[in-house]
Write a protein that holds these residues in place. Structure first.
Motif, PDB file in Angstrom:
ATOM      1  N   ARG A  18      86.994  -6.783 -19.760  1.00 31.33           N
ATOM      2  CA  ARG A  18      87.739  -6.038 -20.780  1.00 31.33           C
ATOM      3  C   ARG A  18      88.352  -6.973 -21.818  1.00 31.33           C
ATOM      4  NH1 ARG A  18      89.462  -2.953 -16.299  1.00 31.33           N
ATOM      5  NH2 ARG A  18      91.467  -4.048 -16.230  1.00 31.33           N
ATOM      6  N   CYS A  19      88.866  -8.110 -21.355  1.00 32.72           N
ATOM      7  CA  CYS A  19      89.444  -9.080 -22.297  1.00 32.72           C
ATOM      8  C   CYS A  19      88.378  -9.672 -23.211  1.00 32.72           C
ATOM      9  CB  CYS A  19      90.154 -10.192 -21.525  1.00 32.72           C
ATOM     10  SG  CYS A  19      91.644  -9.656 -20.654  1.00 32.72           S
ATOM     11  N   SER A  22      87.464  -7.244 -25.908  1.00 33.32           N
ATOM     12  CA  SER A  22      88.560  -6.806 -26.763  1.00 33.32           C
ATOM     13  C   SER A  22      88.339  -7.266 -28.202  1.00 33.32           C
ATOM     14  CB  SER A  22      89.874  -7.380 -26.227  1.00 33.32           C
ATOM     15  OG  SER A  22      90.920  -7.177 -27.159  1.00 33.32           O
ATOM     16  N   GLU A  24      90.717  -8.212 -30.023  1.00 30.71           N
ATOM     17  CA  GLU A  24      91.862  -9.060 -30.330  1.00 30.71           C
ATOM     18  C   GLU A  24      91.713 -10.399 -29.610  1.00 30.71           C
ATOM     19  OE1 GLU A  24      95.271  -6.910 -29.049  1.00 30.71           O
ATOM     20  OE2 GLU A  24      95.231  -5.500 -30.726  1.00 30.71           O
ATOM     21  N   GLN A  26      92.555 -13.305 -27.102  1.00 36.11           N
ATOM     22  CA  GLN A  26      93.036 -13.158 -25.731  1.00 36.11           C
ATOM     23  C   GLN A  26      93.441 -14.508 -25.146  1.00 36.11           C
ATOM     24  OE1 GLN A  26      93.181 -10.119 -23.864  1.00 36.11           O
ATOM     25  NE2 GLN A  26      92.830  -9.203 -25.885  1.00 36.11           N
ATOM     26  N   VAL A  28      94.238 -15.508 -21.420  1.00 39.80           N
ATOM     27  CA  VAL A  28      94.178 -14.994 -20.054  1.00 39.80           C
ATOM     28  C   VAL A  28      94.550 -16.117 -19.084  1.00 39.80           C
ATOM     29  CG1 VAL A  28      92.733 -13.894 -18.301  1.00 39.80           C
ATOM     30  CG2 VAL A  28      92.349 -13.394 -20.730  1.00 39.80           C
ATOM     31  N   ARG A 105      81.611 -14.539 -30.173  1.00 39.15           N
ATOM     32  CA  ARG A 105      82.838 -14.817 -29.429  1.00 39.15           C
ATOM     33  C   ARG A 105      82.972 -16.316 -29.227  1.00 39.15           C
ATOM     34  NH1 ARG A 105      80.577 -10.658 -26.287  1.00 39.15           N
ATOM     35  NH2 ARG A 105      81.621  -8.645 -26.482  1.00 39.15           N
ATOM     36  N   TRP A 131      98.179 -22.041 -30.218  1.00 41.20           N
ATOM     37  CA  TRP A 131      97.903 -20.637 -29.929  1.00 41.20           C
ATOM     38  C   TRP A 131      98.544 -19.725 -30.979  1.00 41.20           C
ATOM     39  CZ3 TRP A 131      94.855 -17.314 -27.790  1.00 41.20           C
ATOM     40  CH2 TRP A 131      95.254 -15.971 -27.701  1.00 41.20           C
ATOM     41  N   SER A 136      95.552 -17.286 -31.876  1.00 40.34           N
ATOM     42  CA  SER A 136      95.939 -15.880 -31.771  1.00 40.34           C
ATOM     43  C   SER A 136      95.585 -15.080 -33.018  1.00 40.34           C
ATOM     44  CB  SER A 136      97.442 -15.764 -31.501  1.00 40.34           C
ATOM     45  OG  SER A 136      98.190 -16.251 -32.594  1.00 40.34           O
ATOM     46  N   LYS A 142      88.720 -16.249 -27.252  1.00 45.41           N
ATOM     47  CA  LYS A 142      89.149 -15.864 -25.905  1.00 45.41           C
ATOM     48  C   LYS A 142      89.450 -17.149 -25.132  1.00 45.41           C
ATOM     49  CE  LYS A 142      87.539 -11.971 -27.474  1.00 45.41           C
ATOM     50  NZ  LYS A 142      88.430 -10.923 -28.036  1.00 45.41           N
ATOM     51  N   THR A 169      98.140 -12.534 -22.796  1.00 47.69           N
ATOM     52  CA  THR A 169      97.701 -11.142 -22.923  1.00 47.69           C
ATOM     53  C   THR A 169      97.367 -10.527 -21.572  1.00 47.69           C
ATOM     54  OG1 THR A 169      95.458 -11.932 -23.385  1.00 47.69           O
ATOM     55  CG2 THR A 169      96.854 -11.427 -25.272  1.00 47.69           C
ATOM     56  N   ARG A 170      96.963 -11.366 -20.607  1.00 51.91           N
ATOM     57  CA  ARG A 170      96.696 -10.855 -19.263  1.00 51.91           C
ATOM     58  C   ARG A 170      96.816 -11.977 -18.256  1.00 51.91           C
ATOM     59  NH1 ARG A 170      94.732  -5.781 -17.448  1.00 51.91           N
ATOM     60  NH2 ARG A 170      95.371  -5.796 -15.270  1.00 51.91           N
TER      61      ARG A 170
END
Length: 485
Positions: A18-19, A22, A24, A26, A28, A105, A131, A136, A142, A169-170
């Protein structure tokens, strides 16, 4: 993209997916104890295809870290890189390299991030600036971050109150394998044909730590494997315990002291008892240590029914630590066949009983699933009381229950966890003890809920004149179930 070599980790892979998808940027953070498979998960999921990857060097200086970072930049970009004088330069050069990437990506992987944060290196401010000001703002970036040092990951990254506050973010906590995943690993990765009883013994010694499991030799009996790994001269896991705490936790002395104190008190200790035992101050350092040990599944905190939160008990539940402190820590190393020679002795039998209890506590989801109460709201407790005389002058004996499942459907399961080499036989005396204990519990708690006796055993309960009070059973086959994600 995920590899079929990954055992379990279904939920964690779904989160990464999912990340990755995304729209946006990320950040993680994957954390968990050393040897649990964090690096393997990320590398296998991405098939080692990163636009940049760097691994921190344990206890290396800033200059050594920067030199290695520079070499990685040159390898990924294919161009010479100017000498890096500080971490701000390093991340500026990294941004320049990633700016040239035209893929849909951009995946960046920092492994053992805490090890890069050496004293007075300004690593964290540089990473924070990179970041916040660059990564960001680019949706296709990612960033995956791993770290075994739980104290650093929680205080400086996931729980940071400074420049990185709320920027992760996660976060993904990677837990040890459960029994079902351990069975899969041993069969699919190691090619080991073991019974579930044997796998249970492996689990009680090593826990579900993939690195340790991978050290088993399928051509040798389990007892010989344990001798070679723990008790033989130069055994690879003999010194692992000390290194484990040194790499996981900064200021590891307090963690080591807590774990050793809890190992001497099987039924658990309160915070104040721990403080007194290790001669520590009752402050933030103790709170942080207990919290981090709990987060990494070394320790569990449980509240007894009828007692306040501050009276909660802490109990050492990490199986590898329990085994080490019971058999390895004070072993002289003179008997290289120590474990083989322990077969059938009382000390091993006692340890098996306690270790099995801890295995059960690590598999509460499977126990609830076996009892068909997964969807029922419930709380897990322990309970104990000393002998007392009630207001009517009735004398009651003391009692203790290690596992209660207090359910919202007005039922309480009294769980008895029994390790045995065959079906467990309930004697007349034990039946009387169980019935009396239930009466004591009702007298003290005034509960109106129904009491159900549940036995969690290796091979089930032998049906005899005294087994009628058992209303539900869970065996090791149930513990091996893979819970629905």
């Amino acid at each position: 993209m995920p590899s079929n070599r990954i055992i379990g980790r279904v939920y964690e892979q779904a989160v990464i997916k999912r990340c990755l998808e995304s729209d946006e940027a990320q950040l993680v953070a994957v954390y968990g104890r050393r040897r649990v498979g964090k690096t393997f998960l990320i590398k296998e999921y991405f098939n080692d295809q990163f636009h940049f990857m760097f691994t921190g060097v344990f206890e290396a200086s800033r200059d050594v870290q920067l030199l290695q970072f520079q070499k990685k930049l040159e390898a990924y970009s294919g161009k010479p890189c100017a000498r890096l004088s500080n971490w701000f330069d390093a991340f500026e050069q990294l941004s320049a390299h990633l700016e040239s990437v035209t893929d849909e990506r951009i995946v960046v992987f920092f492994d053992e991030l805490p090890w890069m944060d050496t004293p007075r290196s300004n690593f964290l401010p540089a990473f924070t600036l990179w970041w916040n000001e660059w990564a960001s703002r680019r949706p296709k970036v990612k960033v995956m971050v791993c770290g075994s040092s739980t104290t650093w990951m929680m205080s400086h990254l996931i729980g940071d109150r400074g420049g990185l506050y709320g920027r992760v973010t996660r976060s993904i906590y990677l837990a040890p394998f459960n029994l079902g995943e351990t069975e899969q690993f041993l069969a699919q990765v190691k090619g080991m044909e073991l019974s579930r009883y044997q796998i249970l013994e492996v689990y009680m010694v090593m826990g579900g730590i993939p690195y340790y499991l991978n050290m088993l030799d399928k051509s040798l009996p389990l007892s010989v494997n344990f001798d070679n790994l723990f008790f033989k001269q130069g055994a690879p896991l003999r010194s692992e315990f000390a290194f484990l705490f040194r790499s996981l936790f900064k200021e590891s002395k307090i963690y080591y002291s807590i774990v050793r104190a809890l190992a001497r008190h099987r039924k658990g200790m309160t915070r104040m008892e721990i403080k007194d035992a290790i001669k520590a101050k009752d402050g933030g350092a103790l709170t942080e240590a207990l919290t981090n040990l709990e987060l990494c599944d070394f320790v569990r905190k449980f509240a007894a029914i009828g007692k306040k939160e501050r009276d909660g008990q802490y109990q050492l539940t990490d199986l590898f630590s329990l085994f080490h402190l019971r058999f390895v820590d004070d072993n002289t190393g003179q008997d290289e066949h120590f474990w083989t020679n322990m077969m059938g002795q009382g000390g091993k039998a006692e340890w098996c009983g306690y270790a099995f209890e801890q295995v059960c506590l690590h598999h509460l989801r499977q126990i609830k699933q076996a009892l068909s109460i997964s969807g029922v709201l419930s709380n897990v407790h322990s309970w104990s009381c000393r002998a007392f005389t009630d207001k009517n002058g009735t004398q009651w004996g003391g009692a203790q229950i290690d596992l209660l499942i207090d359910r919202s459907d007005n039922v309480i399961n009294f769980c008895e966890m029994k390790y045995a080499t065959a079906e467990y036989s309930i004697t007349a005396d034990y039946e009387a003890k169980l019935r009396n204990r239930a009466e004591v519990f009702k007298a003290v708690t005034k509960t109106r809920k129904a009491i159900q006796h549940t036995f969690v055993t290796t091979y089930g309960v032998r049906h005899n004149l005294h087994s009628g009070l058992v209303q539900s059973e869970v065996t090791i086959n149930h513990l091996f179930a893979l819970p629905a994600q």
